[in-house]
Write a protein that holds these residues in place. Sequence first.
Motif, PDB file in Angstrom:
ATOM      1  N   LEU A   1       4.145  11.240  15.255  1.00 44.56           N
ATOM      2  CA  LEU A   1       4.162  10.273  14.379  1.00 44.56           C
ATOM      3  C   LEU A   1       3.924  10.475  12.922  1.00 44.56           C
ATOM      4  CD1 LEU A   1       2.466   7.454  16.337  1.00 44.56           C
ATOM      5  CD2 LEU A   1       4.941   7.821  16.092  1.00 44.56           C
ATOM      6  N   ALA A   2       3.099  11.398  12.809  1.00 43.73           N
ATOM      7  CA  ALA A   2       2.708  11.602  11.188  1.00 43.73           C
ATOM      8  C   ALA A   2       3.869  12.512  10.738  1.00 43.73           C
ATOM      9  CB  ALA A   2       1.169  12.558  11.239  1.00 43.73           C
ATOM     10  N   ALA A   3       4.284  13.384  11.212  1.00 47.35           N
ATOM     11  CA  ALA A   3       5.263  13.987  11.115  1.00 47.35           C
ATOM     12  C   ALA A   3       6.633  13.245  10.555  1.00 47.35           C
ATOM     13  CB  ALA A   3       6.047  15.060  11.937  1.00 47.35           C
ATOM     14  N   GLY A   4       6.801  11.974  11.050  1.00 54.84           N
ATOM     15  CA  GLY A   4       7.941  11.205  10.587  1.00 54.84           C
ATOM     16  C   GLY A   4       7.513  10.200   9.549  1.00 54.84           C
ATOM     17  N   LEU A   5       6.463  10.460   8.915  1.00 52.26           N
ATOM     18  CA  LEU A   5       5.926   9.514   7.919  1.00 52.26           C
ATOM     19  C   LEU A   5       6.905   9.708   6.570  1.00 52.26           C
ATOM     20  CD1 LEU A   5       2.036   9.256   7.758  1.00 52.26           C
ATOM     21  CD2 LEU A   5       3.790   7.777   8.867  1.00 52.26           C
ATOM     22  N   GLY A   6       7.504  10.815   6.549  1.00 52.42           N
ATOM     23  CA  GLY A   6       8.326  11.069   5.346  1.00 52.42           C
ATOM     24  C   GLY A   6       9.610  10.368   5.310  1.00 52.42           C
ATOM     25  N   ASP A   7       9.894  10.001   6.642  1.00 52.27           N
ATOM     26  CA  ASP A   7      11.284   8.958   6.532  1.00 52.27           C
ATOM     27  C   ASP A   7      11.159   7.713   6.034  1.00 52.27           C
ATOM     28  OD1 ASP A   7      12.248  11.228   7.992  1.00 52.27           O
ATOM     29  OD2 ASP A   7      11.771  10.483  10.166  1.00 52.27           O
ATOM     30  N   HIS A   8       9.998   7.248   5.625  1.00 46.84           N
ATOM     31  CA  HIS A   8       9.660   5.805   5.310  1.00 46.84           C
ATOM     32  C   HIS A   8       9.351   5.834   4.064  1.00 46.84           C
ATOM     33  CE1 HIS A   8       9.598   4.549   9.713  1.00 46.84           C
ATOM     34  NE2 HIS A   8       8.768   5.619  10.026  1.00 46.84           N
ATOM     35  N   GLY A   9       9.790   4.957   3.239  1.00 45.96           N
ATOM     36  CA  GLY A   9       9.617   4.600   1.840  1.00 45.96           C
ATOM     37  C   GLY A   9       8.106   4.357   1.678  1.00 45.96           C
ATOM     38  N   ALA A  10       7.641   4.513   0.284  1.00 43.57           N
ATOM     39  CA  ALA A  10       6.251   3.962   0.048  1.00 43.57           C
ATOM     40  C   ALA A  10       6.290   2.561  -0.603  1.00 43.57           C
ATOM     41  CB  ALA A  10       5.613   5.105  -1.154  1.00 43.57           C
ATOM     42  N   VAL A  11       5.215   1.859  -0.220  1.00 40.55           N
ATOM     43  CA  VAL A  11       5.533   0.586  -0.747  1.00 40.55           C
ATOM     44  C   VAL A  11       4.498   0.569  -1.889  1.00 40.55           C
ATOM     45  CG1 VAL A  11       4.819  -2.045  -0.184  1.00 40.55           C
ATOM     46  CG2 VAL A  11       5.715  -0.587   1.529  1.00 40.55           C
ATOM     47  N   ASP A  12       4.770  -0.023  -3.037  1.00 40.99           N
ATOM     48  CA  ASP A  12       4.101  -0.164  -4.188  1.00 40.99           C
ATOM     49  C   ASP A  12       3.360  -1.692  -4.094  1.00 40.99           C
ATOM     50  OD1 ASP A  12       3.119  -0.111  -6.902  1.00 40.99           O
ATOM     51  OD2 ASP A  12       4.895   0.279  -7.861  1.00 40.99           O
ATOM     52  N   LEU A  13       2.111  -1.614  -4.027  1.00 42.41           N
ATOM     53  CA  LEU A  13       1.333  -2.996  -4.065  1.00 42.41           C
ATOM     54  C   LEU A  13       1.072  -3.634  -5.165  1.00 42.41           C
ATOM     55  CD1 LEU A  13      -1.280  -1.784  -1.076  1.00 42.41           C
ATOM     56  CD2 LEU A  13       0.934  -3.065  -0.888  1.00 42.41           C
ATOM     57  N   LEU A  14       1.114  -2.677  -6.145  1.00 41.77           N
ATOM     58  CA  LEU A  14       0.854  -3.139  -7.596  1.00 41.77           C
ATOM     59  C   LEU A  14       2.160  -3.322  -8.504  1.00 41.77           C
ATOM     60  CD1 LEU A  14      -2.616  -1.145  -8.613  1.00 41.77           C
ATOM     61  CD2 LEU A  14      -2.206  -3.454  -7.652  1.00 41.77           C
ATOM     62  N   PRO A  15       2.244  -4.537  -9.203  1.00 39.78           N
ATOM     63  CA  PRO A  15       3.386  -4.797  -9.802  1.00 39.78           C
ATOM     64  C   PRO A  15       3.644  -3.841 -11.138  1.00 39.78           C
ATOM     65  CG  PRO A  15       1.875  -6.493 -10.315  1.00 39.78           C
ATOM     66  CD  PRO A  15       1.351  -5.906  -9.142  1.00 39.78           C
TER      67      PRO A  15
END
Length: 347
Positions: free
Chosen positions: A333-347
């Motif tokens: 599962l950790a190896a596939g984290l790069g397939d997901h975009g990051a979420v910016d929690l701060l505007p």
Amino acid sequence: MDLTLSPEQTDLGDAVARMLATATATPTDPWAGLAEMGLLGLDLPEEHGGAGGTFADVSVVARALGRAGARTPYVEGMVGGHLAPRLDGLVVLAHDEPGRRWTPGAGVRAEPDTDADGTTWRLTGTKEPVPHGGAADHLVVSATGPEGLALFVVDPSDAAVHTYASHDRSPTARIDLDRAPAALLAGPDQAAALLLEASVRAVTAYGAEALGAMEEALDRTVGYLRTRRQFGVPLASFQALTHRAADAYVALELARSTVLYGTACLTEGVVDLAVASRVKVQTGRAGRLIGQEAIQLHGGIGVTDEHGIGYFTARLEVIEHLWGDTGFHLQRLAAGLGDHGAVDLLP
């Protein structure tokens, strides 16, 4: 995506539970009972001798088997039956090998038999562990041939089958192949995809069995806390013990949701390796916690062979190591984290 059981599936689980209760009370083989109920090919197409059901039906049966602590090759037969649906009897997949930690390839070597008519192959190597391999009518063996990974059908009588009891006392086997004759089932263009689907189906079905075992272990533990008295009061009156039972219940519910989601995916035809890994991680973590707490909260009798709670703990540990343990699937599962975009929690 519907995660609820239909009334028919609820009735199916109840019927299996009643059959298993009868088999426990009388010298009846639960495998024969499953056969009489027509559940051995539950989700196979009718044209292949199956019942035309869904994977959700398989999950219901596996969960009932786990809750009853029944030692049957149901999951193994379901996986093998999908790989070779035209074969009669119990078909078991032999894929794991000593020294190869859940790798997708195979160390068993396959070579064409030059003395035959071109349809026979010879396999050499060892498969272990093979759960219920000693009871198989046919073995589906993964092997590496001249063109890559392939699947072959082997008659167990052409191999050296050594049976023994695993950690939970369920039968398993070591299969030694010394130029054993085999028939090609799937070549390199199909074998990898078939094994991937088999792994997802196996992990999810074992997850359902683990769920049933966890439910039974926790129910027995809570019942013990309510009836066992210490210092003149039930153990359930001690806050520290009820908090531990509550933590186990939370872990069980998380595992239940994950198993139901994995089951729903397969029922709708979605074969997702990441979903299977999530099932494995959650059932592995919950199974270890619930098993350990069940033994601890039962006190000294929990560690004895005579007490049933020890079997459920051992079975959960065995299931955790089938088709990759918790750590293996966390890494996947950790190896596939790069397939997901990051979420910016701060505007």
